[in-house]
Enzyme design. Structure first.
Site, PDB file in Angstrom:
ATOM      1  N   SER A   1       0.842  -1.197   0.000  1.00 46.32           N
ATOM      2  CA  SER A   1       0.000   0.000   0.000  1.00 46.32           C
ATOM      3  C   SER A   1       0.872   1.240   0.000  1.00 46.32           C
ATOM      4  CB  SER A   1      -0.886   0.009   1.243  1.00 46.32           C
ATOM      5  OG  SER A   1      -1.542   1.249   1.402  1.00 46.32           O
TER       6      SER A   1
ATOM      7  N   TYR B   1       0.022   0.223  10.691  1.00 46.31           N
ATOM      8  CA  TYR B   1      -0.280  -0.170   9.317  1.00 46.31           C
ATOM      9  C   TYR B   1       0.888   0.160   8.398  1.00 46.31           C
ATOM     10  CZ  TYR B   1      -2.708  -0.471   4.819  1.00 46.31           C
ATOM     11  OH  TYR B   1      -3.082  -0.804   3.534  1.00 46.31           O
TER      12      TYR B   1
END
Length: 339
Positions: free
Chosen positions: A165, A191
Site C-alpha cells: 500500500s 499499518y
C-alpha cells in the site's frame, strides 16, 4: 547474474501502456493461464475477489485462502475452478496447517498472491505477542511463502505477489519497538510499518529466490472504492484526511476519483502475469507498471487519489531488508531453508 532492487535500483517505470484507469480485464488480455495453479489469500472479498475471478477467466485454477470460507463460497458460487481453504494469517499455527495440507497434494504452485490484510485496527497482538497488523500483513505472508516455497520452486517459474500500500509512507520499520511495547500505538503507524515490512520482504525474497526461478513483486493497488479495509476505522480519521464530510459521508468528488474494484486489482494481476516482468523482480508497482521512486518530488493530497503514489527508498533499503529477514526467522523459530 543475480539482480536486486536494493535501495530502488530497479524502480523505473517500464512504459507498460496501462494507467490508473486500467482494469483487470485490460491487463489479462492475451494472457493464457491454463495449467496454472494460484493461491490467493483474502480472495473472498474486495480486490482479492476480483483477482480470483480474473485469474480463473484466463484459465487458472485458484485456491482461495480466507478466514471465512463460507463467505468465500457464497461470493464465488458461480466461479468454476476454485477451491477453498481456511487460513488465519495472524496465527502461525493456522499458516502451518494450511501449508502442510497444500504440500501434501504434491502440486507445483505457480502464483502465490499474498493479498489478505487488515487496516486501522485497535492494538491487538497474536499468540506470539506480535502486533496484529504486522502479524497479518507481513509476518503471516513471510511464513506462508517460506512454508510453500518447495511448491513454488517445483513450478520452475513461479511468482510471489505481495499486496502492499501507499500506506508504507506512513511509517518506516522501528526495529527497537516493532510491537509497540515502549511507544504509544497509533493504528496508522502500525499499518505503515507492516506495509514497509512487506516491501522490504519482497526485495530480499526476490534476491534470494532468483536461483530457484521464483520472482517476487509488491504493489500499491491505488485508492479503491468498495473494499472492506476501513471497516474498523473511526470516522474521524476519514474526516481528518479530507475524504469525508462532517457527517461521515464520502465526498462525491472524492468517490468519483477512486478506483473501482477491477481497477484496484489490475496491478495485482499485472504483477502476476505480465511478460514485461519476466526478467525483473523485487520491484514496487502501481497502476500496472513499476512505480516511481519518491525522492520528495511528488506532492501527496489524500483528497486527490491520483497523487497517492510513489515508493519510499527506506522501504527498499538493503540493510533493513536483511535485518527484517533475520528478525522474522528468529521470531517464527525456523529458517527459510528451501532457497
Amino acid at each position: 547474474m543475480i539482480q536486486t532492487n536494493y535501495n530502488g535500483a530497479l524502480q523505473h517505470p517500464l512504459g507498460s501502456g496501462f494507467s490508473a484507469s486500467s482494469t483487470t480485464w485490460d491487463v489479462i488480455q492475451n494472457i493464457q493461464l491454463h495449467n496454472t495453479l494460484a493461491i490467493v489469500t483474502g480472495g473472498n472479498a474486495g480486490i482479492g475477489l476480483e483477482t480470483v475471478k480474473t485469474l480463473v477467466s484466463a484459465g487458472a485454477h485458484v485456491i482461495v485462502a480466507a478466514r471465512d470460507t463460507e463467505k468465500a463460497k457464497r461470493n464465488l458460487a458461480d466461479v468454476p475452478n476454485v477451491e477453498f481453504a481456511a487460513l488465519d494469517l495472524m496465527e502461525p499455527a493456522s499458516v502451518d496447517a494450511f501449508a502442510a495440507h497444500f504440500l501434501a497434494s504434491n502440486r507445483p504452485l505457480h502464483l502465490l498472491i499474498n493479498n489478505a490484510g487488515i487496516m486501522w485496527v485497535p492494538l491487538r497482538k497474536n499468540s506470539k505477542g506480535i502486533e496484529s497488523q504486522l502479524a497479518t500483513n507481513y509476518l503471516g505472508a513471510f511464513q506462508l511463502t517460506a512454508r510453500l516455497f518447495p511448491a513454488l520452486k517445483a513450478a520452475n517459474g513461479a511468482r510471489v505477489v505481495n499486496v502492499s500500500s501507499y500506506g508504507h509512507q506512513m511509517a518506516d520499520i522501528d526495529f527497537n519497538d516493532l510491537n509497540f511495547e515502549q511507544r504509544d500505538y497509533f493504528t496508522l503507524t502500525g499499518y505503515g510499518q507492516s506495509k514497509t515490512a512487506l516491501n522490504l520482504f519482497t526485495v530480499e525474497l526476490d534476491r534470494r529466490a532468483q536461483a530457484s526461478n521464483v520472482r517476487a513483486y509488491v504493489l500499491h493497488p491505488g485508492s479503491v472504492l468498495g473494499t472492506e479495509l476501513g471497516r474498523e476505522e473511526p470516522i474521524d480519521l476519514f474526516i481528518q484526511m479530507g475524504t469525508h464530510d462532517t457527517n461521515g459521508v464520502i465526498k462525491p468528488e472524492v468517490a468519483a476519483r477512486l478506483k473501482t474494484l477491477d481497477q484496484g486489482a489490475a496491478t495485482t494481476v499485472w504483477c502476476a502475469t505480465s511478460p514485461l516482468l519476466n526478467h525483473i523482480g523485487g520491484v514496487y508497482c502501481e497502476d500496472a507498471d513499476v512505480a516511481e521512486l519518491d525522492l520528495g518530488q511528488i506532492e501527496h493530497k489524500f483528497d486527490e487519489p491520483a497523487t497517492i503514489r510513489g515508493v519510499q527508498p527506506y522501504s527498499l533499503n538493503e540493510n533493513s531488508a536483511k535485518r527484517l529477514w533475520e528478525w522474522s526467522e528468529r521470531v517464527l523459530g525456523f529458517q527459510f531453508v528451501s532457497l
